[in-house]
Design an enzyme around this catalytic site. Sequence first.
Site, PDB file in Angstrom:
ATOM      1  N   GLY A  44       0.823  -1.207   0.000  1.00  0.00           N
ATOM      2  CA  GLY A  44       0.000   0.000   0.000  1.00  0.00           C
ATOM      3  C   GLY A  44       0.855   1.254   0.000  1.00  0.00           C
ATOM      4  N   LEU A  46       0.513   3.573  -2.131  1.00  0.00           N
ATOM      5  CA  LEU A  46       0.917   3.413  -3.527  1.00  0.00           C
ATOM      6  C   LEU A  46       1.374   4.730  -4.145  1.00  0.00           C
ATOM      7  CD1 LEU A  46      -1.921   0.996  -4.766  1.00  0.00           C
ATOM      8  CD2 LEU A  46       0.273   0.443  -3.685  1.00  0.00           C
ATOM      9  N   HIS A  50       4.305   1.817  -8.084  1.00  0.00           N
ATOM     10  CA  HIS A  50       3.297   0.755  -8.018  1.00  0.00           C
ATOM     11  C   HIS A  50       2.333   0.872  -9.205  1.00  0.00           C
ATOM     12  CE1 HIS A  50       4.189   1.518  -3.597  1.00  0.00           C
ATOM     13  NE2 HIS A  50       4.424   0.216  -3.677  1.00  0.00           N
ATOM     14  N   GLN A 161      12.221  -3.340  -9.878  1.00  0.00           N
ATOM     15  CA  GLN A 161      13.690  -3.407  -9.810  1.00  0.00           C
ATOM     16  C   GLN A 161      14.211  -2.597  -8.622  1.00  0.00           C
ATOM     17  OE1 GLN A 161      15.963  -2.081 -13.321  1.00  0.00           O
ATOM     18  NE2 GLN A 161      17.517  -1.475 -11.806  1.00  0.00           N
ATOM     19  N   GLN A 166      15.256  -8.285  -3.582  1.00  0.00           N
ATOM     20  CA  GLN A 166      13.966  -8.943  -3.328  1.00  0.00           C
ATOM     21  C   GLN A 166      13.487  -9.736  -4.546  1.00  0.00           C
ATOM     22  OE1 GLN A 166      10.470  -7.127  -1.169  1.00  0.00           O
ATOM     23  NE2 GLN A 166       9.833  -6.682  -3.259  1.00  0.00           N
ATOM     24  N   VAL A 189      10.849   3.350 -11.106  1.00  0.00           N
ATOM     25  CA  VAL A 189      10.251   4.639 -11.473  1.00  0.00           C
ATOM     26  C   VAL A 189      10.830   5.697 -10.531  1.00  0.00           C
ATOM     27  CG1 VAL A 189       8.101   5.941 -11.658  1.00  0.00           C
ATOM     28  CG2 VAL A 189       8.155   3.509 -12.286  1.00  0.00           C
TER      29      VAL A 189
HETATM   30  P1  AMP Z   1       6.160  -2.185  -1.562  1.00  0.00           P
HETATM   31  O1  AMP Z   1       4.763  -1.668  -1.459  1.00  0.00           O
HETATM   32  O2  AMP Z   1       7.195  -1.190  -1.168  1.00  0.00           O
HETATM   33  O3  AMP Z   1       6.334  -3.538  -0.928  1.00  0.00           O
HETATM   34  O4  AMP Z   1       6.409  -2.415  -3.113  1.00  0.00           O
HETATM   35  C1  AMP Z   1       5.558  -3.223  -3.881  1.00  0.00           C
HETATM   36  C2  AMP Z   1       6.203  -3.461  -5.217  1.00  0.00           C
HETATM   37  O5  AMP Z   1       6.402  -2.214  -5.869  1.00  0.00           O
HETATM   38  C3  AMP Z   1       7.595  -4.117  -5.080  1.00  0.00           C
HETATM   39  O6  AMP Z   1       7.737  -5.092  -6.111  1.00  0.00           O
HETATM   40  C4  AMP Z   1       8.521  -2.960  -5.287  1.00  0.00           C
HETATM   41  O7  AMP Z   1       9.790  -3.327  -5.805  1.00  0.00           O
HETATM   42  C5  AMP Z   1       7.749  -2.135  -6.296  1.00  0.00           C
HETATM   43  N1  AMP Z   1       8.215  -0.745  -6.292  1.00  0.00           N
HETATM   44  C6  AMP Z   1       8.371   0.052  -5.215  1.00  0.00           C
HETATM   45  N2  AMP Z   1       8.891   1.246  -5.589  1.00  0.00           N
HETATM   46  C7  AMP Z   1       9.063   1.184  -6.926  1.00  0.00           C
HETATM   47  C8  AMP Z   1       9.584   2.092  -7.890  1.00  0.00           C
HETATM   48  N3  AMP Z   1      10.021   3.304  -7.577  1.00  0.00           N
HETATM   49  N4  AMP Z   1       9.621   1.695  -9.185  1.00  0.00           N
HETATM   50  C9  AMP Z   1       9.196   0.444  -9.536  1.00  0.00           C
HETATM   51  N5  AMP Z   1       8.703  -0.449  -8.668  1.00  0.00           N
HETATM   52  C10 AMP Z   1       8.637  -0.095  -7.381  1.00  0.00           C
END
Ligand code: AMP
Length: 296
Positions: A44, A46, A50, A161, A166, A189
Amino acid sequence: MPNITGASQSSTTLPCVRTVAEIRERVAEARGQAQSIAFVPTMGALHEGHAELIRQASASYGFVVVSIFVNPTQFGPREDFTRYPRHLDRDLDICLKNGAHCVFHPDVTDIYPPGGMTVVTVPGLADRWEGEFRPGHFQGVTTVVLKLFEIVRPDVAFFGQKDYQQQLLIRRMCCDLHVPVEIRTIPTVREPDGLAMSSRNVYLSATERQTALSLSQTLRHGQSLIEAGERNGRRVQQAMRERLTRDAAVSVDYVELVDPQTLIPVVELASPTVVAIVAARVGTTRLIDNLIIPLR
Ligand code: AMP
């Protein structure tokens, strides 16, 4: 069950389901209509990172499930689990506008049945870098991701990425345990000034937000040295560390050049790519970033 209707898809509502039984029912319905299932696991809060994962999923797959679950087991005892940002209504809006078809927002007890004992670990890969500074973190991640995969049973799952280690661990876990889910990794991003988007960026003060740019600038500094012909990984790493420690407000956990598969530091830069990784604290906020650098 909260349902939201978005202006951009006015004839559509976005179901937000809370239980394992309900999400399984939704997915079974979609499968019954011969739709492929894409899954975007999130915690979340987001942001555009995301949103990009959700857009990419909905561009190619018929039914996109987004999970919103702040997973307690991946937070250390002194980490930010309780203050992690939570904005469900805003998140549902982002999910709907970017093409999600269903949100899964379970309670902790739905994911972790009382008395539960089973965990998933990827020894070795999970102990390096983030794993060293956040003991137990990756066990929490791989355990919850496998649980979510078992619940949703997607064809494909999208990861960022941004969390390079992870996504590598999850790929390894799926391969080792024969989990039939294709893993797609989407480029990081960034904000226009280069800062990698993160739900934790909201913790940064205006001054810290400026300081935080050091991370992406350090990665680009390493990239520029490699592009200029430097092939000694140690020299590049030292230059990156110098760049990162220039600002006293940055407290470095690690800055390295590593092999894209093993995450072992690279001395001779000869393989097709190397990954520059960095983790640092700015004030009380811990940030990570990385860059995949081609070696031509
Ligand atoms: P999180 O909510 O932080 O657990 O992230 C959920 C997914 O979004 C994970 O696969 C993260 O790697 C991805 N994510 C988080 N930040 C970014 C970003 N800036 N660019 C691309 N993917 C992201």
